[in-house]
Design an enzyme around this catalytic site. Structure first.
Site, PDB file in Angstrom:
ATOM      1  N   LEU A  39       0.785  -1.241   0.000  1.00  0.00           N
ATOM      2  CA  LEU A  39       0.000   0.000   0.000  1.00  0.00           C
ATOM      3  C   LEU A  39       0.813   1.286   0.000  1.00  0.00           C
ATOM      4  O   LEU A  39       0.246   2.369  -0.133  1.00  0.00           O
ATOM      5  CB  LEU A  39      -0.936   0.009   1.228  1.00  0.00           C
ATOM      6  CG  LEU A  39      -1.931  -1.151   1.314  1.00  0.00           C
ATOM      7  CD1 LEU A  39      -2.731  -1.085   2.608  1.00  0.00           C
ATOM      8  CD2 LEU A  39      -2.872  -1.137   0.110  1.00  0.00           C
ATOM      9  N   HIS A 153      -4.379   4.626   3.138  1.00  0.00           N
ATOM     10  CA  HIS A 153      -4.659   3.605   4.155  1.00  0.00           C
ATOM     11  C   HIS A 153      -4.292   4.072   5.563  1.00  0.00           C
ATOM     12  O   HIS A 153      -4.701   3.469   6.548  1.00  0.00           O
ATOM     13  CB  HIS A 153      -3.957   2.288   3.830  1.00  0.00           C
ATOM     14  CG  HIS A 153      -2.460   2.324   3.936  1.00  0.00           C
ATOM     15  ND1 HIS A 153      -1.661   2.979   3.028  1.00  0.00           N
ATOM     16  CD2 HIS A 153      -1.603   1.785   4.838  1.00  0.00           C
ATOM     17  CE1 HIS A 153      -0.397   2.834   3.357  1.00  0.00           C
ATOM     18  NE2 HIS A 153      -0.333   2.118   4.461  1.00  0.00           N
ATOM     19  N   GLU A 190       3.850  12.966   9.438  1.00  0.00           N
ATOM     20  CA  GLU A 190       4.018  11.538   9.732  1.00  0.00           C
ATOM     21  C   GLU A 190       4.614  11.341  11.123  1.00  0.00           C
ATOM     22  O   GLU A 190       5.225  10.316  11.426  1.00  0.00           O
ATOM     23  CB  GLU A 190       4.881  10.875   8.647  1.00  0.00           C
ATOM     24  CG  GLU A 190       4.320  11.031   7.245  1.00  0.00           C
ATOM     25  CD  GLU A 190       3.451   9.875   6.753  1.00  0.00           C
ATOM     26  OE1 GLU A 190       3.704   8.728   7.124  1.00  0.00           O
ATOM     27  OE2 GLU A 190       2.495  10.140   5.979  1.00  0.00           O
ATOM     28  N   ARG A 237       6.713  12.849   2.496  1.00  0.00           N
ATOM     29  CA  ARG A 237       5.555  12.732   3.394  1.00  0.00           C
ATOM     30  C   ARG A 237       5.524  13.770   4.519  1.00  0.00           C
ATOM     31  O   ARG A 237       4.592  13.751   5.329  1.00  0.00           O
ATOM     32  CB  ARG A 237       5.540  11.346   4.034  1.00  0.00           C
ATOM     33  CG  ARG A 237       5.420  10.195   3.058  1.00  0.00           C
ATOM     34  CD  ARG A 237       4.861   8.996   3.805  1.00  0.00           C
ATOM     35  NE  ARG A 237       5.187   7.717   3.225  1.00  0.00           N
ATOM     36  CZ  ARG A 237       4.838   6.568   3.786  1.00  0.00           C
ATOM     37  NH1 ARG A 237       4.199   6.563   4.927  1.00  0.00           N
ATOM     38  NH2 ARG A 237       5.157   5.424   3.216  1.00  0.00           N
ATOM     39  N   HIS A 272      10.687   7.748   5.406  1.00  0.00           N
ATOM     40  CA  HIS A 272      10.726   8.495   6.676  1.00  0.00           C
ATOM     41  C   HIS A 272      12.195   8.666   7.049  1.00  0.00           C
ATOM     42  O   HIS A 272      13.026   7.805   6.718  1.00  0.00           O
ATOM     43  CB  HIS A 272      10.044   7.711   7.810  1.00  0.00           C
ATOM     44  CG  HIS A 272       8.552   7.615   7.697  1.00  0.00           C
ATOM     45  ND1 HIS A 272       7.856   6.469   7.995  1.00  0.00           N
ATOM     46  CD2 HIS A 272       7.622   8.532   7.336  1.00  0.00           C
ATOM     47  CE1 HIS A 272       6.559   6.676   7.826  1.00  0.00           C
ATOM     48  NE2 HIS A 272       6.392   7.914   7.420  1.00  0.00           N
ATOM     49  N   CYS A 390      10.240   1.946  14.137  1.00  0.00           N
ATOM     50  CA  CYS A 390       8.921   2.349  13.615  1.00  0.00           C
ATOM     51  C   CYS A 390       7.818   1.951  14.579  1.00  0.00           C
ATOM     52  O   CYS A 390       6.759   2.581  14.619  1.00  0.00           O
ATOM     53  CB  CYS A 390       8.602   1.643  12.305  1.00  0.00           C
ATOM     54  SG  CYS A 390       9.730   1.996  10.970  1.00  0.00           S
TER      55      CYS A 390
HETATM   56  O1  SUG Z   1       3.801   4.132   6.456  1.00  0.00           O
HETATM   57  N1  SUG Z   1       4.005   0.663   5.981  1.00  0.00           N
HETATM   58  C1  SUG Z   1       4.253   1.821   6.809  1.00  0.00           C
HETATM   59  C2  SUG Z   1       5.570   1.667   7.515  1.00  0.00           C
HETATM   60  C3  SUG Z   1       5.799   2.766   8.525  1.00  0.00           C
HETATM   61  C4  SUG Z   1       7.179   2.725   9.092  1.00  0.00           C
HETATM   62  N2  SUG Z   1       7.358   3.727  10.047  1.00  0.00           N
HETATM   63  C5  SUG Z   1       8.488   4.438  10.236  1.00  0.00           C
HETATM   64  N3  SUG Z   1       9.453   4.430   9.374  1.00  0.00           N
HETATM   65  N4  SUG Z   1       8.561   5.153  11.295  1.00  0.00           N
HETATM   66  C6  SUG Z   1       4.236   3.092   5.952  1.00  0.00           C
HETATM   67  O2  SUG Z   1       4.690   3.026   4.812  1.00  0.00           O
HETATM   68  C7  SUG Z   1       2.693  -0.728   4.520  1.00  0.00           C
HETATM   69  C8  SUG Z   1       1.317  -1.342   4.532  1.00  0.00           C
HETATM   70  C9  SUG Z   1       1.108  -2.308   3.407  1.00  0.00           C
HETATM   71  O3  SUG Z   1       1.771  -2.220   2.386  1.00  0.00           O
HETATM   72  O4  SUG Z   1       0.225  -3.192   3.570  1.00  0.00           O
HETATM   73  C10 SUG Z   1       2.829   0.462   5.445  1.00  0.00           C
HETATM   74  O5  SUG Z   1       1.867   1.185   5.648  1.00  0.00           O
END
Ligand code: SUG
Length: 466
Positions: A39, A153, A190, A237, A272, A390
């Site tokens: 996603l 999402h 974020e 982001r 990020h 994360c």
């Molecule tokens: O926002 N992955 C999250 C991962 C967040 C990581 N957070 C930090 N780096 N602090 C994102 O991209 C993937 C969901 C999916 O593909 O099903 C997702 O949302």
């Protein structure tokens, strides 16, 4: 790196004669619908794992095991409930209403169904920006829930996180929970994944306000919100406007530094900042290709933190940026267990299979940047681009503030036992994208979350409980 470390005592550190701000970690449980939906464009691991079978149970248990490890080291550790999924309000906005909503969405809008069932609230570093009372303009601990408006999402997570934070941090003598910033790209937010707090290891100087706050931004409103197509076209982001708003919560603006993410880093999968930089207390470790004008920025930070800051810049030769993204080395959680006088790097297990990552971690220990390291198995979260760092929101708090938090959320042996039993009872071992349309999955998720609110003593926080 050694495989396992010493264990300290569980529970909160003892109070001291003057306030001591200790970094508490807040981790959100993976939800019962955790899956690999592919996603997040720009998050290379999310994209490459799309469609793989997931294990919600393992995701939750792996996260809980990390929490237990930290709590056993004596580091305050809180556990939070996941956002409600499926997100029926998202499905409804697209016209999928009533008992057939899941099946219809599966047939007509499978991407939307994956978005509405994502368990992305587990990546708690994105939940909010935290300005601790030690450095805030009014002596309160400030929390700003992130609007996460770049990825559909995640864009509704604030509907749950804001009231949840307001409930946990309801005590207005100590805490201020703000509304999320307007959900417009100009305020793309974020959370703390793009925020670094640096403080002298000596907590008396910390109390005297020497702390530094670095806010790392991907774009300026009015400029490009997407890094140029020749760099990959992935979304940036975090907006500069957002960082400026957070800076206004800080007591000493001279000790706030705004930093630009390098567009090539975003194009290389650094969606990020915490994918290319890690920090704790007086230690900062950053990849040489993470930021724009990095030399100047580091010189400024070093001037501000002279006498106490330990900066380590990692070269491409030591670990190429692409390998940093693959291994998530910079998403290690760096902690300092009370009474041990050392820093521990909690690195993703994936680093242990990458010779250069292993060498770099060993070098950080040899050089004294850290005292030791451990590897954590978080494969279910890692498959979606979520490493150890994360999964947690860092909330520097003094003892009085920790005691003022509502709910039974501080992890001790009893809560750990209750939560692992709860996961084993309610979570599926395996889940495929086809299962997302199964109405019994939605029902199981509701029953699980209903039970969870009782375990955590949070009252009725979910829409289906109203
Ligand atoms: O926002 N992955 C999250 C991962 C967040 C990581 N957070 C930090 N780096 N602090 C994102 O991209 C993937 C969901 C999916 O593909 O099903 C997702 O949302």
């Amino acid at each position: 790196m050694a495989a396992k470390g010493d264990r300290g005592r569980a529970g909160l550190p003892a109070d001291a004669s003057h306030p001591v701000w200790v970094e508490a970690n807040f981790d959100t449980l993976a939800g019962p619908t955790h899956h690999f939906g592919g996603l997040s464009p720009g998050n290379l691991l999310s994209q490459s794992h799309q469609g793989r079978e997931s294990s919600p149970r393992q995701a939750a248990l792996q996260g809980l095991a990390k929490c237990k490890l930290l709590a056993d080291l004596g580091i305050p550790q809180a556990v939070l409930p996941p956002a409600p999924r499926p997100d029926f309000s998202l499905l409804e906005s697209a016209g999928f209403v009533g008992p057939g909503a899941l099946a219809e969405a599966a047939a007509q809008a499978p991407l939307l169904l994956r978005q509405a069932t994502s368990s992305a609230s587990m990546w708690t570093a994105n939940m909010a920006t935290v300005i601790p009372s030690a450095e805030s303009h009014d002596g309160l601990l400030h929390l700003v829930p992130a609007n996460l408006n770049t990825m559909l999402h995640r864009s509704g997570e604030w509907r749950f996180s804001w009231p949840l934070l307001a409930r946990l941090f309801a005590n207005q003598t100590h805490f201020a929970v703000h509304p999320p910033l307007p959900s417009h790209p100009a305020f793309a937010d974020e959370g703390d994944a793009n925020h670094i707090r640096l403080i002298p290891a000596d907590d008396r100087r910390e109390a005297a306000g020497e702390g530094l706050h670095l806010f790392v931004v991907g774009f300026s409103p009015g400029g490009e919100t997407i890094c140029p197509p020749r760099f990959g076209g992935f979304p940036a982001r975090q907006s500069r406007e957002t960082a400026l708003r957070m800076a206004r919560l800080c007591k000493n603006r001279d000790r706030v530094v705004l930093i630009g993410q390098h567009p090539k880093a975003i194009a290389g999968g650094v969606f990020h900042n915490d994918v290319a930089a890690m920090s704790h207390q007086n230690r900062l470790c950053v990849h040489q290709r993470a930021w724009s004008r990095q030399g100047q920025v580091l010189a400024r930070i070093q001037r501000l933190g002279k006498n106490w800051l330990e900066v380590r810049e990692v070269t491409d030769e030591e670990l190429a940026l692409g390998d940093a993204v693959k291994t998530y080395l910079f998403n290690s959680q760096v902690v300092s267990p009370p009474g041990q006088n050392t820093h521990v790097i909690m690195a993703p297990l994936e680093c242990s299979r990458h010779p250069k990552a292993v060498r770099l971690l060993d070098r950080l220990v040899e050089e004294g940047w850290a005292g030791r390291g451990e590897y954590l198995d978080l494969t279910e979260s890692m498959g979606n681009g979520g490493g150890p760092a994360c999964l947690r929101l860092r909330v520097p708090m003094n003892n009085t503030e920790r005691q003022a938090v509502a709910g039974r959320i501080w992890l001790d042996d009893d809560l750990y036992r209750d939560l692992t039993e709860w996961v084993s009872r309610h979570y599926r071992e395996r889940l495929t994208l086809d299962d997302l349309a199964d109405p019994s999955l939605a029902l199981e998720a509701q029953q699980a979350l209903d039970q969870l609110t009782r375990l955590l003593r949070l009252g009725n926080i979910y829409p289906f409980q109203q």
